[in-house]
Design an enzyme around this catalytic site. Structure first.
Site, short mmCIF file in Angstrom:
data_model
loop_
_atom_site.label_atom_id
_atom_site.label_comp_id
_atom_site.label_asym_id
_atom_site.label_seq_id
_atom_site.Cartn_x
_atom_site.Cartn_y
_atom_site.Cartn_z
N GLY A 356 0.82 -1.20 0.00
CA GLY A 356 0.00 0.00 0.00
C GLY A 356 0.86 1.25 0.00
N GLY A 359 2.45 5.44 4.72
CA GLY A 359 1.68 6.03 5.80
C GLY A 359 0.31 5.44 6.02
N GLY A 361 -0.11 2.52 7.49
CA GLY A 361 -0.08 1.68 8.68
C GLY A 361 0.49 0.29 8.49
N SER A 679 -4.46 4.50 -18.57
CA SER A 679 -5.79 4.83 -18.06
C SER A 679 -6.20 6.28 -18.31
CB SER A 679 -5.87 4.50 -16.57
OG SER A 679 -5.13 5.44 -15.84
N LYS A 722 -8.23 5.81 -6.87
CA LYS A 722 -8.64 6.91 -7.74
C LYS A 722 -9.91 7.58 -7.22
CE LYS A 722 -6.53 5.18 -11.96
NZ LYS A 722 -6.77 4.49 -13.24
P1 ADP Z 1 3.60 2.61 6.42
O1 ADP Z 1 4.43 1.57 7.04
O2 ADP Z 1 2.44 2.03 5.65
O3 ADP Z 1 4.33 3.61 5.61
P2 ADP Z 1 3.19 3.45 9.12
O4 ADP Z 1 2.83 2.14 9.70
O5 ADP Z 1 4.53 3.98 9.36
O6 ADP Z 1 2.91 3.44 7.57
O7 ADP Z 1 2.11 4.52 9.57
C1 ADP Z 1 2.36 5.88 9.75
C2 ADP Z 1 1.67 6.38 10.98
O8 ADP Z 1 0.28 6.39 10.81
C3 ADP Z 1 1.95 5.53 12.18
O9 ADP Z 1 2.14 6.34 13.29
C4 ADP Z 1 0.69 4.71 12.34
O10 ADP Z 1 0.44 4.37 13.67
C5 ADP Z 1 -0.38 5.66 11.82
N1 ADP Z 1 -1.47 4.92 11.23
C6 ADP Z 1 -1.56 4.45 9.97
N2 ADP Z 1 -2.71 3.82 9.75
C7 ADP Z 1 -3.41 3.90 10.90
C8 ADP Z 1 -4.72 3.45 11.30
N3 ADP Z 1 -5.51 2.78 10.47
N4 ADP Z 1 -5.09 3.70 12.55
C9 ADP Z 1 -4.29 4.38 13.39
N5 ADP Z 1 -3.08 4.84 13.09
C10 ADP Z 1 -2.64 4.61 11.84
#
Ligand code: ADP
Length: 783
Positions: A356, A359, A361, A679, A722
């Site tokens: 994904g 940011g 999660g 697309s 999108k």
């Molecule tokens: P990724 O690894 O996908 O780049 P991260 O896991 O580092 O993203 O997430 C970035 C921040 O956003 C973290 O502090 C995470 O806890 C928060 N975050 C992301 N998705 C969620 C969610 N669904 N609920 C709560 N916090 C989230």
């Protein structure tokens, strides 16, 4: 040779051993051999004259005539002294050279007839020059050799007979008898001087070499002595400091560490061997340091240290919910995954790969998995890794060698069964230094990873108890063999409602905790949070959102510190005091319907985005120009849109020769992200037709779909992302390919309700919905 008769005389002969007498030399001889004593006695009876000839071999006791050189020196016996041991000491003075003519028969001693070889008196300038050179060389020789005293030089310098000069110098050199004899046999004075010069030259060279060698040896001796001395000193200092004996103390300490550590037998043996090696190293040697480092690594790795698993699914679910908002599907999949692990009792299934935009999660889910299983968590990033050695380490022979990232991660984990996150597995590169993906394949392969080999560690390491989780922004860059081992779990971006909830329920409380703020010390209105989502961030995930929230917390903390009694209240209106002016304009849709400008929807690794495609038509000669950041696929797509427009010119209601009389310019404004893919096909065709017909396009419409030459609309990927982007941008209507209608279930309900989705299968339908036919009888036909 001067005039006069050659004189032949009868003389007793005394063979000399290891000794040679030149004319004009005066010296003592000890005579012991019976025949020699008899010869001496005979001489004393006559005129005290005797012939002294050297033996070619020193150890022959009874020389035959063969063993005696034929040329010798006639000498006068000056004194005779009987020593108590029966030998006779005589003082002889060399008189002149003579050559044996014949041996006479005499059983008691050697008796010969000898021909005198008198010295010539040659004086000419060349001889003088020779003499001077010889003297010169002799002086050099004396300077080098410690065996001849400088006084000798003074004495020798006084000699003015050339032949005698050669003889005397020769007698001072330590030469072999054979060489001395040669000088004796050289009756010609000039020749004798020349030979002497040669000999002196040779001797000097040899002496110089000797000196060089001895100097070198001396230097080396000095160095080893110095080192020895210093080392001893150091030992003494170490002793004073209570450091036992350098490495020896170190080795003892390591051995006791080894005894406590629980290592596999093989590793234990290896460490023992290395400690033995270390002990023998001098305390300061660099190699000792390298060995020490290696031992520390082996002792520091968790070989058998396992944490106890806690496979309680209810608890796992609780933890996942505690840490994350939404993400229903991924959470469910994670729980299913854990359930299977629980059933089969071991972690040998496929590896989870969370895919994904940034940011959303991914990392945080992996962390929660570790927490719910009660395992350690480690994370390494594979982004930019292009060298196999980064995975597998460098051989110990390299300067500054280290284990690879996997082993480093294991050391950080401190347990042999952590949850190990391999971040950005799609960002690995490959170059001449080997393929990191191949190494990674071994890491992830349950068949092989129980004996993972790191170049630095050398002994195999067991990774089979590790639970690997990987992340990627997109699957298409993951090397195929790796992808085959993984179970892909997509985590798409969030809607703004979801983001608002995440900010409110998770990010804000978390940041408050991190900044040491009490719950009531900072209040952020929901309106303010929404404004951050809409106007301060533009992303699929919530990473920037979290940073902005953190920014508010920092400012708030500062305020609280200066005035603790006053809680901080952030509203929609005062938000800019905390975060500065807005960064993005919400509602990017234009305020007016435009001709030749259409909003398209793109999908990239960092989520969905909107992009406005612009087309201008100018009178010209039929040139098609494409500008902006376009990939090849996009260019082809533009060509297809162009060809379609030409083939449908009559239906659309534009002159059939429009492409000959106009120049057409298609521009895609550069976004932060490169775009490619088919697309945008219908978007470009719509913009082109709008520009040609001068009919504006509705600013509320966004579209996505591939176009064929006949105007059919083909399906695309990333509909959810999108849609989210369109929603973010305030679009009201989304035109999507008919074949993608089934994907609408993935689109969050809130988004589906907020916008109208119109499935289309042909370009005509696109035009029907996109073009604003505000002029009656606008020339747009339908097929
Ligand atoms: P990724 O690894 O996908 O780049 P991260 O896991 O580092 O993203 O997430 C970035 C921040 O956003 C973290 O502090 C995470 O806890 C928060 N975050 C992301 N998705 C969620 C969610 N669904 N609920 C709560 N916090 C989230």
């Amino acid at each position: 040779m001067g005039p006069g008769k050659i004189k032949v005389r009868r003389l007793p002969l005394l063979p000399l051993r290891g000794l040679l007498v030149y004319p004009s030399m005066v010296l003592h001889l000890d005579v012991g051999r019976e025949k020699s004593v008899k010869a001496l006695e005979r001489a004393m009876v006559d005129d005290s004259m005797i012939l002294l000839c050297s033996q070619s071999e020193i150890n022959i006791e009874e020389p035959t005539t063969e063993d005696i050189y034929r040329i010798g020196t006639i000498a006068k016996v000056r004194q005779m002294l009987k020593l108590p041991n029966g030998t006779i000491r005589v003082l002889v003075e060399g008189v002149l050279r003579a050559e044996i003519v014949d041996y006479l028969s005499n059983d008691e001693y050697y008796e010969v007839t000898a021909k005198e070889l008198p010295e010539q008196d040659t004086t000419d300038p060349e001889i003088d020059a020779l003499m001077r050179t010889v003297l010169n060389q002799f002086e050099h020789y004396i300077n080098l050799s410690k065996k001849v005293t400088p006084e000798t030089l003074a004495a020798v310098s006084d000699i003015d007979e050339p032949g005698r000069l050669a003889d005397v110098i020769c007698s001072h050199l330590s030469l072999k008898i054979k060489d001395k004899q040669e000088i004796l046999e050289t009756v010609d004075v000039r020749e004798r001087l020349e030979k002497m010069l040669n000999i002196l030259n040779n001797e000097r060279e040899v002496l110089e070499l000797e000196r060089k060698i001895s100097q070198r040896v001396k230097k080396q001796m000095e160095k080893t002595q110095k080192e020895y001395y210093l080392r001893e000193q150091m030992k003494a200092i170490q002793k004073e400091l209570g450091d036992k004996e350098g490495r020896a103390g170190e080795a003892d300490e390591l051995r006791s560490q080894l005894a406590e550590a629980e290592l596999p037998e093989k590793v234990k043996e290896k460490v023992e061997k290395e400690i033995d090696r270390l002990e023998k190293m001098p305390a300061t040697s660099a190699e000792g340091g390298i060995i020490r480092n290696y031992i520390d690594w082996l002792l520091g790795l968790p070989w058998n240290k396992e944490t106890a698993d806690d496979l309680d699914l209810d608890k796992a679910e609780e933890i996942l919910n505690e840490d994350h908002f939404g993400l229903e599907k991924p959470k469910e999949r994670v729980l299913e995954y854990l359930a299977v692990q629980k059933l089969v009792q071991k972690l040998k299934g496929p590896i989870l790969c969370l895919v994904g935009p940034p940011g959303v999660g991914k990392t945080s889910i992996a962390r929660s998995i570790a927490r719910s299983l009660n395992r350690q968590f480690v994370r390494i990033s594979l982004g930019g890794v292009r060298d196999e050695a980064e995975i597998r380490g460098h051989r110990r022979t390299y300067v500054g060698a280290m284990p690879g990232r996997i082993i480093q991660g294991m050391k950080n984990a401190g347990a042999s069964n952590p949850v190990f996150l391999l971040d950005e597995i799609d960002k690995m590169a490959m170059d001449f230094r080997g393929d990191p993906a191949a190494a990674l394949l071994e890491v992830l392969d349950p068949e092989q990873n129980s004996t993972f080999s790191d170049h630095f560690i050398e002994v195999p390491y067991d990774l089979s108890k590790v639970m690997f989780v990987t992340t990627a922004n997109a699957v298409h860059n993951i090397p195929r063999p790796l992808l085959d081992r993984m179970e892909v779990l997509y985590i798409p971006g969030y809607t703004e409602i979801e983001k608002l909830q995440i900010a409110k329920k998770y990010l804000l409380p978390k940041q408050k905790r991190d900044h040491g703020l009490q719950d009531d010390q900072l209040v952020v209105d929901e309106g303010a949070l929404m404004k951050i989502v809409r106007e301060y961030t533009r992303e699929a995930g919530v990473r920037n959102l979290e940073q902005q929230v953190a920014g508010i917390n920092r400012k708030a903390a500062k305020k609280i510190v200066s005035d603790p009694s006053e809680p901080v209240h952030v509203t929609e209106d005062n938000l800019k005091d905390f975060l500065g002016p807005v960064k993005f304009k919400y509602n990017v849709a234009e305020d007016k319907d435009q001709v030749g400008a259409v909003t398209g929807l793109a999908w990239t690794e960092v989520g969905g985005d909107t992009l406005v495609i612009e087309v201008t038509v100018m009178p010209g000669t039929g040139k098609l120009t494409l500008t902006g950041k376009l990939g090849d696929v996009m260019k082809e797509s533009a060509q297809a849109a162009f060809s379609y427009t030409r083939s449908r010119a009559d239906v659309i209601g534009i002159p059939a020769d429009f492409h000959e009389k106009n120049d057409i310019h298609i521009h895609i404004p550069e976004g932060a992200i490169p775009k490619d893919g088919p697309s945008a096909g219908i978007t470009m065709a719509t913009a082109l037709i709008s520009a040609l017909t001068d009919i504006p396009v509705s600013r509320h419409v966004a579209m996505t779909g591939e176009i064929t030459l006949r105007g059919r609309v083909l399906p695309i990927g990333g509909l959810k992302e999108k849609s989210l982007a369109a929603h973010r941008a305030g679009i009201k209507t989304v035109l999507l390919p008919q074949d993608n209608e089934k994907d609408l279930v993935d689109v969050p309900e809130s988004v589906r309700e907020a916008m109208t989705f119109i499935p289309v299968s042909h370009m005509d339908q696109v035009l029907e919905h996109a073009l604003v036919r505000n002029r009656p009888g606008a020339p747009v036909g339908t097929a």
